[in-house]
Design a protein around this motif. Structure first.
Motif, PDB file in Angstrom:
ATOM      1  N   ARG A  21       9.865  26.773 -24.454  1.00 14.02           N
ATOM      2  CA  ARG A  21      11.244  26.351 -24.124  1.00 14.02           C
ATOM      3  C   ARG A  21      12.283  26.756 -25.170  1.00 14.02           C
ATOM      4  O   ARG A  21      12.937  25.919 -25.789  1.00 14.02           O
ATOM      5  N   LYS A  22      12.400  28.047 -25.344  1.00 10.25           N
ATOM      6  CA  LYS A  22      13.423  28.581 -26.240  1.00 10.25           C
ATOM      7  C   LYS A  22      14.242  29.635 -25.497  1.00 10.25           C
ATOM      8  O   LYS A  22      13.729  30.354 -24.646  1.00 10.25           O
ATOM      9  N   ILE A  23      15.519  29.725 -25.842  1.00  9.51           N
ATOM     10  CA  ILE A  23      16.355  30.853 -25.439  1.00  9.51           C
ATOM     11  C   ILE A  23      16.394  31.771 -26.648  1.00  9.51           C
ATOM     12  O   ILE A  23      16.727  31.325 -27.749  1.00  9.51           O
ATOM     13  N   ASN A  33      15.867  25.568 -25.316  1.00  9.58           N
ATOM     14  CA  ASN A  33      16.157  25.757 -23.894  1.00  9.58           C
ATOM     15  C   ASN A  33      16.048  24.419 -23.186  1.00  9.58           C
ATOM     16  O   ASN A  33      14.949  23.938 -22.923  1.00  9.58           O
ATOM     17  N   LEU A  34      17.189  23.815 -22.868  1.00 13.17           N
ATOM     18  CA  LEU A  34      17.190  22.519 -22.189  1.00 13.17           C
ATOM     19  C   LEU A  34      17.360  22.680 -20.685  1.00 13.17           C
ATOM     20  O   LEU A  34      17.490  21.698 -19.955  1.00 13.17           O
ATOM     21  N   GLN A  35      17.394  23.917 -20.216  1.00 13.89           N
ATOM     22  CA  GLN A  35      17.577  24.153 -18.786  1.00 13.89           C
ATOM     23  C   GLN A  35      16.359  23.608 -18.033  1.00 13.89           C
ATOM     24  O   GLN A  35      15.229  23.893 -18.385  1.00 13.89           O
ATOM     25  N   SER A  54      22.958  19.684 -23.205  1.00 17.45           N
ATOM     26  CA  SER A  54      22.111  18.608 -22.670  1.00 17.45           C
ATOM     27  C   SER A  54      22.369  18.387 -21.185  1.00 17.45           C
ATOM     28  O   SER A  54      21.452  18.084 -20.422  1.00 17.45           O
ATOM     29  N   GLU A  55      23.635  18.512 -20.776  1.00 17.73           N
ATOM     30  CA  GLU A  55      23.970  18.285 -19.369  1.00 17.73           C
ATOM     31  C   GLU A  55      23.979  19.581 -18.560  1.00 17.73           C
ATOM     32  O   GLU A  55      24.396  19.593 -17.403  1.00 17.73           O
ATOM     33  N   GLN A  56      23.496  20.649 -19.162  1.00 17.73           N
ATOM     34  CA  GLN A  56      23.367  21.945 -18.476  1.00 17.73           C
ATOM     35  C   GLN A  56      24.665  22.384 -17.813  1.00 17.73           C
ATOM     36  O   GLN A  56      24.697  22.781 -16.652  1.00 17.73           O
ATOM     37  N   VAL A  57      25.736  22.292 -18.581  1.00 20.98           N
ATOM     38  CA  VAL A  57      27.041  22.717 -18.075  1.00 20.98           C
ATOM     39  C   VAL A  57      27.142  24.243 -18.067  1.00 20.98           C
ATOM     40  O   VAL A  57      27.809  24.832 -17.221  1.00 20.98           O
ATOM     41  N   VAL A  58      26.463  24.876 -19.019  1.00 23.23           N
ATOM     42  CA  VAL A  58      26.421  26.344 -19.046  1.00 23.23           C
ATOM     43  C   VAL A  58      24.963  26.794 -18.954  1.00 23.23           C
ATOM     44  O   VAL A  58      24.057  26.054 -19.350  1.00 23.23           O
ATOM     45  N   ASP A  59      24.747  28.000 -18.420  1.00 25.09           N
ATOM     46  CA  ASP A  59      23.370  28.490 -18.303  1.00 25.09           C
ATOM     47  C   ASP A  59      22.973  29.227 -19.591  1.00 25.09           C
ATOM     48  O   ASP A  59      23.746  29.314 -20.553  1.00 25.09           O
ATOM     49  N   SER A  60      21.758  29.767 -19.594  1.00 25.61           N
ATOM     50  CA  SER A  60      21.223  30.352 -20.832  1.00 25.61           C
ATOM     51  C   SER A  60      22.052  31.546 -21.291  1.00 25.61           C
ATOM     52  O   SER A  60      22.316  31.712 -22.490  1.00 25.61           O
TER      53      SER A  60
END
Lengths: 216, 83
Positions: free
Chosen positions: A198-200, A211-213, B34-40
């Motif tokens: 879980r890393k970007i 990576n919190l996605q 934390s709230e996934q407002v933006v993607d990777s």
């Protein structure tokens, strides 16, 4: 020739269907399921949404393939969901290997993998299932690849490394050591050190961000 | 450039990165990771923006949730880094 139904009608499906039509002779695409599309892809008709999956199976179609790519609205979690839905309906998932790809001795594969033109699976590489290998990828000898991994075009792996399940590898990245599960490696990244789960990862030298996605 | 201006510039940029499915307004306090407002890809673009806009280099040890999870956090980090 075995009839196969394809799930998804986007850009990745275009690649999958072109491979089926021109770079193998074992499977014939009989239709596509995609709730958001109409018409056809390269002459293969879009039959409707995923709700037809069970009906087609009971009509005698034995093979299906998840043609779900990776982008802003889709990810490897969604690819896993579609794969599992196909399995639950009782389909067989073939490995689709382009006649223009090169598979060397002792390579092992699960099911539902695709290997596009120009790619090399080197000696005794091991691929689990539902892995998308794009164009001109090198998976070197004795690499081990977890399920649901996406290889964009031009990825190069060092020999003997492991890639964890669900990881996305962007275009042209070069990986020298193991990479954990559910990572996202940015295009062009050169990764000389191991990467945990879980890393970007981006840049050279490679840097990591948690990576919190949550892949759906 | 004072802290208030830094917050303003980061907020304008973050709003350009917000994912299509985010239904709420992003503020300086919003937990953007934390709230996934933006993607990777957006997160990587954000780091690149911070480095070029404020002429700093984010080392590996700087790439933490504490430094990146909100516009306020980023601004605090930038102010510390520039001292």
């Amino acid at each position: 020739v075995k009839k196969i139904v394809i799930l998804g009608a986007g850009g990745h499906a275009l690649n999958v269907i072109d491979l089926l039509l021109k770079e193998q002779d074992e499977y014939e695409p009989m239709g596509i399921l995609d709730p958001a599309a109409k018409g056809d892809v390269l002459g293969v008709p879009i039959l409707g949404g995923d709700e037809l999956l069970a009906k087609l199976r009971s009509d005698g179609i034995e093979y299906a393939f998840p043609a779900i790519g990776f982008g802003s609205e889709v990810n490897n979690g969604l690819r896993r969901q579609i794969y599992e839905k196909i399995k639950k309906c009782g389909y067989k998932l073939p490995n689709l290997i382009s006649s223009k790809a090169f598979v060397r001795s002792g390579v092992k594969m699960g099911e539902g993998n695709i290997v596009q033109a120009g790619s090399v699976l080197d000696t005794e590489a091991e691929l689990s299932s539902n892995i998308a290998v794009g164009f001109n990828v090198l998976i070197a000898h004795r690499c081990k690849i977890g399920s649901h991994v996406t290889f964009s075009g031009g990825v190069i792996l060092n020999g003997g490394i492991c890639i964890g399940e669900g990881t996305f590898l962007g275009m042209g990245c070069v990986l020298y050591r193991d990479v954990g599960s559910w990572c996202k490696i940015s295009p062009g990244t050169v990764c000389m050190e191991a990467v945990s789960d879980r890393k970007i990862v981006f840049g050279y030298p490679a840097r990591c961000i948690p990576n919190l996605q949550v892949d759906r | 450039m004072n802290r208030e201006e830094i917050v303003g510039q980061i907020l304008v940029y973050v709003k350009r990165l917000v994912k299509n499915d985010v239904q709420f307004d992003v503020t300086p306090e919003t937990r953007i990771l934390s709230e996934q407002v933006v993607d990777s890809l957006g997160i990587i673009n954000l780091v690149t923006f911070i480095e070029s806009k404020f002429n700093i280099k984010m080392e590996q040890s700087d790439l933490t949730l504490d430094n990146l999870d909100s516009v306020e956090n980023i601004a605090d980090y930038v102010v510390r880094k520039r001292q």
